[in-house]
Design a protein around this motif. Sequence first.
Motif, PDB file in Angstrom:
ATOM      1  N   PRO A 138       0.683  -1.286  -0.230  1.00 14.28           N
ATOM      2  CA  PRO A 138      -0.141  -0.079   0.109  1.00 14.28           C
ATOM      3  C   PRO A 138       0.808   1.393   0.040  1.00 14.28           C
ATOM      4  CG  PRO A 138      -0.022  -1.174   2.143  1.00 14.28           C
ATOM      5  CD  PRO A 138       0.631  -2.051   1.438  1.00 14.28           C
ATOM      6  N   HIS A 139       2.151   1.105   0.577  1.00 16.43           N
ATOM      7  CA  HIS A 139       3.121   2.307   0.646  1.00 16.43           C
ATOM      8  C   HIS A 139       3.914   2.045  -0.707  1.00 16.43           C
ATOM      9  CE1 HIS A 139       1.065   4.349   4.100  1.00 16.43           C
ATOM     10  NE2 HIS A 139       0.886   3.329   4.217  1.00 16.43           N
ATOM     11  N   LYS A 140       4.358   2.867  -1.291  1.00 20.28           N
ATOM     12  CA  LYS A 140       5.488   2.950  -2.273  1.00 20.28           C
ATOM     13  C   LYS A 140       6.602   2.464  -1.490  1.00 20.28           C
ATOM     14  CE  LYS A 140       7.252   4.605  -6.568  1.00 20.28           C
ATOM     15  NZ  LYS A 140       7.595   3.415  -6.802  1.00 20.28           N
ATOM     16  N   LYS A 141       7.438   1.375  -2.047  1.00 20.81           N
ATOM     17  CA  LYS A 141       8.660   1.070  -1.561  1.00 20.81           C
ATOM     18  C   LYS A 141       9.748   1.800  -2.197  1.00 20.81           C
ATOM     19  CE  LYS A 141       7.454  -2.378   1.567  1.00 20.81           C
ATOM     20  NZ  LYS A 141       7.981  -2.584   2.882  1.00 20.81           N
ATOM     21  N   SER A 142      10.954   1.732  -1.596  1.00 20.92           N
ATOM     22  CA  SER A 142      11.891   2.481  -2.190  1.00 20.92           C
ATOM     23  C   SER A 142      12.742   1.579  -3.026  1.00 20.92           C
ATOM     24  CB  SER A 142      12.810   2.977  -1.120  1.00 20.92           C
ATOM     25  OG  SER A 142      13.186   1.921  -0.304  1.00 20.92           O
ATOM     26  N   TYR A 143      12.166   0.362  -3.413  1.00 18.27           N
ATOM     27  CA  TYR A 143      13.142  -0.714  -4.212  1.00 18.27           C
ATOM     28  C   TYR A 143      12.196  -1.482  -4.954  1.00 18.27           C
ATOM     29  CZ  TYR A 143      11.419  -4.343  -1.206  1.00 18.27           C
ATOM     30  OH  TYR A 143      10.762  -5.436  -0.633  1.00 18.27           O
ATOM     31  N   PRO A 144      12.481  -2.141  -6.091  1.00 20.32           N
ATOM     32  CA  PRO A 144      11.523  -2.845  -6.946  1.00 20.32           C
ATOM     33  C   PRO A 144      11.016  -3.870  -6.220  1.00 20.32           C
ATOM     34  CG  PRO A 144      13.451  -2.563  -8.001  1.00 20.32           C
ATOM     35  CD  PRO A 144      13.682  -2.018  -6.809  1.00 20.32           C
ATOM     36  N   VAL A 145       9.969  -4.314  -5.882  1.00 16.19           N
ATOM     37  CA  VAL A 145       9.269  -5.404  -5.078  1.00 16.19           C
ATOM     38  C   VAL A 145       9.284  -6.740  -5.901  1.00 16.19           C
ATOM     39  CG1 VAL A 145       7.333  -6.285  -3.813  1.00 16.19           C
ATOM     40  CG2 VAL A 145       8.054  -3.827  -3.344  1.00 16.19           C
ATOM     41  N   THR A 146       9.808  -7.709  -5.268  1.00 20.25           N
ATOM     42  CA  THR A 146       9.705  -9.043  -5.961  1.00 20.25           C
ATOM     43  C   THR A 146       8.446  -9.451  -6.424  1.00 20.25           C
ATOM     44  OG1 THR A 146      11.907  -9.358  -4.779  1.00 20.25           O
ATOM     45  CG2 THR A 146      10.726 -11.246  -5.797  1.00 20.25           C
ATOM     46  N   PRO A 147       8.267 -10.068  -7.537  1.00 20.65           N
ATOM     47  CA  PRO A 147       6.802 -10.738  -7.781  1.00 20.65           C
ATOM     48  C   PRO A 147       6.182 -11.388  -6.749  1.00 20.65           C
ATOM     49  CG  PRO A 147       8.457 -10.885  -9.499  1.00 20.65           C
ATOM     50  CD  PRO A 147       9.185 -10.246  -8.527  1.00 20.65           C
ATOM     51  N   ALA A 148       4.883 -11.161  -6.520  1.00 18.36           N
ATOM     52  CA  ALA A 148       4.151 -11.634  -5.354  1.00 18.36           C
ATOM     53  C   ALA A 148       4.352 -13.271  -5.293  1.00 18.36           C
ATOM     54  CB  ALA A 148       2.617 -11.708  -5.338  1.00 18.36           C
ATOM     55  N   ARG A 190      -4.913   2.927   5.586  1.00 20.34           N
ATOM     56  CA  ARG A 190      -6.369   3.254   5.031  1.00 20.34           C
ATOM     57  C   ARG A 190      -7.387   3.067   6.204  1.00 20.34           C
ATOM     58  NH1 ARG A 190      -9.854   0.644   0.273  1.00 20.34           N
ATOM     59  NH2 ARG A 190     -10.964   2.648  -0.775  1.00 20.34           N
ATOM     60  N   ALA A 191      -8.450   3.939   6.435  1.00 20.69           N
ATOM     61  CA  ALA A 191      -9.472   3.984   7.147  1.00 20.69           C
ATOM     62  C   ALA A 191      -9.037   3.287   8.672  1.00 20.69           C
ATOM     63  CB  ALA A 191     -10.659   3.025   6.581  1.00 20.69           C
ATOM     64  N   PRO A 192      -8.232   4.028   9.208  1.00 23.00           N
ATOM     65  CA  PRO A 192      -7.641   3.355  10.574  1.00 23.00           C
ATOM     66  C   PRO A 192      -8.786   3.095  11.493  1.00 23.00           C
ATOM     67  CG  PRO A 192      -6.713   5.736  10.232  1.00 23.00           C
ATOM     68  CD  PRO A 192      -7.393   5.356   8.872  1.00 23.00           C
ATOM     69  N   GLU A 193      -9.808   4.028  11.650  1.00 17.24           N
ATOM     70  CA  GLU A 193     -10.880   4.041  12.846  1.00 17.24           C
ATOM     71  C   GLU A 193     -11.582   2.881  12.403  1.00 17.24           C
ATOM     72  OE1 GLU A 193     -10.550   6.768  10.586  1.00 17.24           O
ATOM     73  OE2 GLU A 193     -10.008   8.436  12.011  1.00 17.24           O
ATOM     74  N   GLU A 194     -12.078   2.516  11.143  1.00 19.05           N
ATOM     75  CA  GLU A 194     -12.673   1.228  10.776  1.00 19.05           C
ATOM     76  C   GLU A 194     -11.846   0.160  11.192  1.00 19.05           C
ATOM     77  OE1 GLU A 194     -14.018   1.575   6.928  1.00 19.05           O
ATOM     78  OE2 GLU A 194     -14.695  -0.503   6.719  1.00 19.05           O
ATOM     79  N   LEU A 195     -10.524   0.176  10.579  1.00 24.35           N
ATOM     80  CA  LEU A 195      -9.414  -1.047  10.814  1.00 24.35           C
ATOM     81  C   LEU A 195      -9.748  -1.503  12.399  1.00 24.35           C
ATOM     82  CD1 LEU A 195      -7.542  -2.775   9.724  1.00 24.35           C
ATOM     83  CD2 LEU A 195      -5.610  -1.141   9.995  1.00 24.35           C
ATOM     84  N   VAL A 196      -9.378  -0.530  13.092  1.00 19.52           N
ATOM     85  CA  VAL A 196      -9.235  -1.013  14.880  1.00 19.52           C
ATOM     86  C   VAL A 196     -10.567  -1.363  15.284  1.00 19.52           C
ATOM     87  CG1 VAL A 196      -7.364   0.624  14.992  1.00 19.52           C
ATOM     88  CG2 VAL A 196      -9.471   1.365  15.721  1.00 19.52           C
ATOM     89  N   LYS A 197     -11.506  -1.274  14.725  1.00 17.96           N
ATOM     90  CA  LYS A 197     -12.712  -1.849  15.079  1.00 17.96           C
ATOM     91  C   LYS A 197     -13.003  -3.537  14.677  1.00 17.96           C
ATOM     92  CE  LYS A 197     -15.691   2.138  15.344  1.00 17.96           C
ATOM     93  NZ  LYS A 197     -16.169   2.981  13.800  1.00 17.96           N
TER      94      LYS A 197
END
Length: 199
Positions: A43-53, A118-125
Amino acid sequence: MRKVGIMGGTFDPIHLGHLSAAEEARARYGLERVIFIPNGQPPHKKSYPVTPAEHRYNMVRLAIASHPHFEISRVEMDRPGPSYAVDTLHALREELGGGVELYFITGADAIAEILTWRAPEELVKSCDFIAVTRPGYDLRRLREVTDALPGARVHLLDAIGVDISSTEIRARVARGESLRYLAPTPVVRYITTHELYVS
Ligand code: ATP
Ligand code: MG
């Protein structure tokens, strides 16, 4: 109530820090299992190319194969777009049904960032959090989080602490250094075979 742990991350690659944190959380909180969830697109851009999932998934699978209470899920990999925890929690709730308490396991560094998720209030519920700290961790950062999100259920787990990061592992491979004892042997072998992180 059954308790299920969730350990999300990029796992590029998975290492003994992740595994020991998950195991300590499982044992201390009586979790019936821990589900490892490699993200598709971080979700947050990484500073390096991420390896294929698919590679990151394979390494997690190898790492947990010998543990009867560790599992892996493709839920974030198979969902297009960035992997938001709040969406994953909803998907897992649907899948697991009622009667399950979800515990999201993170490092203390990650939980301190939760206000940027994203949506921390909802997440913590939707789940409890287990924040794995080390002796000496500055708890003020965590208090900022709990102050901003009243009602958040954050449990501090003072773990033994294995100070390894995926960043350090990638750097070691690039420098031609050994990974022995930093990640499970099948993971180290996988990295070598597929020539991951070589430059
Ligand atoms: P990177 O160095 O690329 O950021 P990482 O080692 O931090 O990788 P992630 O996949 O980003 O690994 O982390 C997934 C989750 O595991 C996060 O909640 C993070 O806080 C936690 N974590 C990572 N390393 C450790 C460690 N050594 N001990 C405990 N928790 C950890
Ligand atoms: Mg990290």
